[in-house]
Design a protein around this motif. Structure first.
Motif, PDB file in Angstrom:
ATOM      1  N   ARG A   9     -13.085  -4.192  15.055  1.00  0.00           N
ATOM      2  CA  ARG A   9     -13.620  -4.311  13.702  1.00  0.00           C
ATOM      3  C   ARG A   9     -12.729  -5.215  12.868  1.00  0.00           C
ATOM      4  NH1 ARG A   9     -15.919   1.040  11.133  1.00  0.00           N
ATOM      5  NH2 ARG A   9     -16.922  -0.609   9.967  1.00  0.00           N
ATOM      6  N   GLY A  10     -13.274  -5.629  11.752  1.00  0.00           N
ATOM      7  CA  GLY A  10     -12.505  -6.483  10.857  1.00  0.00           C
ATOM      8  C   GLY A  10     -11.581  -5.673   9.977  1.00  0.00           C
ATOM      9  N   LEU A  11     -11.128  -6.288   8.928  1.00  0.00           N
ATOM     10  CA  LEU A  11     -10.243  -5.630   7.977  1.00  0.00           C
ATOM     11  C   LEU A  11     -11.091  -4.882   6.952  1.00  0.00           C
ATOM     12  CD1 LEU A  11      -7.693  -8.510   7.393  1.00  0.00           C
ATOM     13  CD2 LEU A  11      -7.341  -6.430   8.697  1.00  0.00           C
ATOM     14  N   GLN A  12     -10.948  -3.585   6.958  1.00  0.00           N
ATOM     15  CA  GLN A  12     -11.743  -2.750   6.064  1.00  0.00           C
ATOM     16  C   GLN A  12     -10.888  -2.282   4.903  1.00  0.00           C
ATOM     17  OE1 GLN A  12     -12.811   1.127   7.619  1.00  0.00           O
ATOM     18  NE2 GLN A  12     -14.728   1.147   6.485  1.00  0.00           N
ATOM     19  N   LEU A  13     -11.343  -2.534   3.685  1.00  0.00           N
ATOM     20  CA  LEU A  13     -10.612  -2.080   2.506  1.00  0.00           C
ATOM     21  C   LEU A  13     -10.769  -0.574   2.364  1.00  0.00           C
ATOM     22  CD1 LEU A  13      -9.014  -2.683  -0.087  1.00  0.00           C
ATOM     23  CD2 LEU A  13     -11.212  -3.079  -1.221  1.00  0.00           C
ATOM     24  N   LEU A  14      -9.641   0.136   2.271  1.00  0.00           N
ATOM     25  CA  LEU A  14      -9.661   1.585   2.128  1.00  0.00           C
ATOM     26  C   LEU A  14      -9.458   2.008   0.675  1.00  0.00           C
ATOM     27  CD1 LEU A  14      -7.375   2.502   5.168  1.00  0.00           C
ATOM     28  CD2 LEU A  14      -9.873   2.397   5.113  1.00  0.00           C
ATOM     29  N   PHE A  15      -8.397   1.512   0.070  1.00  0.00           N
ATOM     30  CA  PHE A  15      -8.061   1.871  -1.309  1.00  0.00           C
ATOM     31  C   PHE A  15      -7.471   0.661  -2.016  1.00  0.00           C
ATOM     32  CE2 PHE A  15      -8.523   6.394  -0.702  1.00  0.00           C
ATOM     33  CZ  PHE A  15      -8.153   6.608   0.618  1.00  0.00           C
ATOM     34  N   TYR A  16      -7.623   0.643  -3.340  1.00  0.00           N
ATOM     35  CA  TYR A  16      -6.883  -0.321  -4.117  1.00  0.00           C
ATOM     36  C   TYR A  16      -6.450   0.324  -5.423  1.00  0.00           C
ATOM     37  CZ  TYR A  16     -11.155  -1.406  -6.821  1.00  0.00           C
ATOM     38  OH  TYR A  16     -12.280  -1.348  -7.604  1.00  0.00           O
ATOM     39  N   SER A  17      -5.402  -0.249  -5.993  1.00  0.00           N
ATOM     40  CA  SER A  17      -4.820   0.318  -7.199  1.00  0.00           C
ATOM     41  C   SER A  17      -4.419  -0.799  -8.147  1.00  0.00           C
ATOM     42  CB  SER A  17      -3.584   1.163  -6.845  1.00  0.00           C
ATOM     43  OG  SER A  17      -2.901   1.558  -8.019  1.00  0.00           O
ATOM     44  N   VAL A  18      -4.824  -0.661  -9.399  1.00  0.00           N
ATOM     45  CA  VAL A  18      -4.471  -1.671 -10.403  1.00  0.00           C
ATOM     46  C   VAL A  18      -3.326  -1.213 -11.288  1.00  0.00           C
ATOM     47  CG1 VAL A  18      -6.786  -2.632 -10.361  1.00  0.00           C
ATOM     48  CG2 VAL A  18      -6.207  -0.860 -12.033  1.00  0.00           C
ATOM     49  N   GLY A  19      -2.831   0.028 -11.077  1.00  0.00           N
ATOM     50  CA  GLY A  19      -1.717   0.516 -11.864  1.00  0.00           C
ATOM     51  C   GLY A  19      -1.290   1.907 -11.411  1.00  0.00           C
ATOM     52  N   ILE A  20      -0.188   2.377 -11.967  1.00  0.00           N
ATOM     53  CA  ILE A  20       0.347   3.693 -11.604  1.00  0.00           C
ATOM     54  C   ILE A  20      -0.720   4.763 -11.799  1.00  0.00           C
ATOM     55  CG2 ILE A  20       2.071   5.457 -12.168  1.00  0.00           C
ATOM     56  CD1 ILE A  20       3.932   3.229 -13.038  1.00  0.00           C
ATOM     57  N   GLY A  21      -0.908   5.569 -10.762  1.00  0.00           N
ATOM     58  CA  GLY A  21      -1.848   6.672 -10.834  1.00  0.00           C
ATOM     59  C   GLY A  21      -3.306   6.280 -10.762  1.00  0.00           C
ATOM     60  N   GLN A  22      -3.591   4.986 -10.663  1.00  0.00           N
ATOM     61  CA  GLN A  22      -4.985   4.519 -10.623  1.00  0.00           C
ATOM     62  C   GLN A  22      -5.348   4.139  -9.193  1.00  0.00           C
ATOM     63  OE1 GLN A  22      -6.149   1.823 -13.930  1.00  0.00           O
ATOM     64  NE2 GLN A  22      -4.003   1.927 -14.521  1.00  0.00           N
ATOM     65  N   ILE A  23      -6.263   4.907  -8.616  1.00  0.00           N
ATOM     66  CA  ILE A  23      -6.664   4.686  -7.232  1.00  0.00           C
ATOM     67  C   ILE A  23      -8.175   4.578  -7.169  1.00  0.00           C
ATOM     68  CG2 ILE A  23      -6.599   5.566  -4.869  1.00  0.00           C
ATOM     69  CD1 ILE A  23      -3.834   5.001  -5.992  1.00  0.00           C
ATOM     70  N   SER A  24      -8.650   3.546  -6.476  1.00  0.00           N
ATOM     71  CA  SER A  24     -10.076   3.404  -6.213  1.00  0.00           C
ATOM     72  C   SER A  24     -10.288   3.483  -4.710  1.00  0.00           C
ATOM     73  CB  SER A  24     -10.602   2.068  -6.737  1.00  0.00           C
ATOM     74  OG  SER A  24     -10.483   2.009  -8.136  1.00  0.00           O
ATOM     75  N   SER A  25     -11.246   4.314  -4.312  1.00  0.00           N
ATOM     76  CA  SER A  25     -11.532   4.504  -2.899  1.00  0.00           C
ATOM     77  C   SER A  25     -12.787   3.734  -2.533  1.00  0.00           C
ATOM     78  CB  SER A  25     -11.733   5.991  -2.611  1.00  0.00           C
ATOM     79  OG  SER A  25     -12.133   6.187  -1.274  1.00  0.00           O
ATOM     80  N   GLU A  26     -12.715   3.032  -1.425  1.00  0.00           N
ATOM     81  CA  GLU A  26     -13.840   2.218  -1.012  1.00  0.00           C
ATOM     82  C   GLU A  26     -14.778   2.936  -0.056  1.00  0.00           C
ATOM     83  OE1 GLU A  26     -14.873  -1.192  -1.748  1.00  0.00           O
ATOM     84  OE2 GLU A  26     -13.821  -0.354  -3.480  1.00  0.00           O
ATOM     85  N   VAL A  27     -14.236   3.771   0.786  1.00  0.00           N
ATOM     86  CA  VAL A  27     -15.070   4.455   1.773  1.00  0.00           C
ATOM     87  C   VAL A  27     -14.666   5.923   1.857  1.00  0.00           C
ATOM     88  CG1 VAL A  27     -15.557   2.420   3.156  1.00  0.00           C
ATOM     89  CG2 VAL A  27     -13.513   3.751   3.622  1.00  0.00           C
TER      90      VAL A  27
END
Lengths: 115, 113
Positions: free
Chosen positions: B42-60
């Motif tokens: 498989r390719g590169l799958q984005l799991l999480f990203y964060s734009v600042g302390i304590g800020q988490i976005s989940s992709e899957v």
């Protein structure tokens, strides 16, 4: 739903010839496209990029072409060298909300350049 | 100069065990940070990203979680690993400038047995 597709899992070329790696995308909102090169057990390294408002960007032996109407881009490597053997990932930048962006990657194409 | 550190390089864990992978960046402040996974075939799958302390976005939806306790620290965790969690985990941070690309760490090869 795969938004960035690299339909060729592998490509083999002779040293000195041209390597052409292809990538298709479905999201017309992508505004930047990038190519990364990855060796085994290492992180990908940035190779070259192109803005969606351009159709060509060249950097030494590497040229990326973008055909927006076809939602297709390609990476040309001329001349190919054995050290170019690696997995090449196509990536597209999309908006993740507000001023934040994220990259969506294809599955990669393994390029083998034979001496 | 700006650098990204990721460890460990390899990890073999039994099913059901916990996981903690750490990523730190140096030479920048308030970076956008990302966790990607490359599973076999498989390719590169984005799991999480964060734009600042304590800020988490989940992709899957998955068996993993992420945290950002400090500005330049990003942690990937799991309470109980599954076989399907095996893969090559990559941390990345966003580099500003004309290329709009990311810089990746050297990755962690996780094998769940």
């Amino acid at each position: 739903d795969q938004q960035v597709k690299q339909n060729s899992p592998s490509l083999s070329v002779q040293e000195g010839r041209i390597s052409i790696l292809n990538c298709d995308y479905t999201n017309s909102m992508f505004d930047y496209f990038l190519w990364y090169k990855k060796y085994p057990a290492e992180g990908p390294t940035f190779l070259i990029s192109i803005s969606s408002i351009k159709d060509k960007n060249e950097d030494g032996r590497f040229t990326v072409f973008l055909n927006k109407s076809a939602k297709h881009l390609s990476l040309h490597i001329v001349p190919s060298q054995p050290g170019d053997s690696a997995v090449y990932f196509c990536a597209a930048r999309g908006n993740a909300g507000g001023s934040n962006y994220k990259l969506t990657f294809g599955k990669g194409t393994l390029l083998t350049v034979n001496p | 100069s700006q650098t990204i550190h990721q460890w460990p390089a390899t990890l073999v864990q039994p099913v059901g065990s916990p996981l903690s992978l750490e990523c730190t960046v140096e030479g920048t402040s308030n970076p956008n940070l990302y966790w990607y996974r490359q599973a076999a075939g498989r390719g590169l799958q984005l799991l999480f990203y964060s734009v600042g302390i304590g800020q988490i976005s989940s992709e899957v939806p998955q068996n993993l979680s992420a945290s950002r306790p400090q500005d330049r620290q990003f942690i990937l965790s799991s309470k109980k690993l599954l076989l399907s969690d095996s893969g090559f985990y990559l941390c990345a941070w966003k580099v500003g400038g004309r290329d709009y690309g990311y810089t990746f760490g050297s990755g962690t090869r996780l094998t769940v047995v």
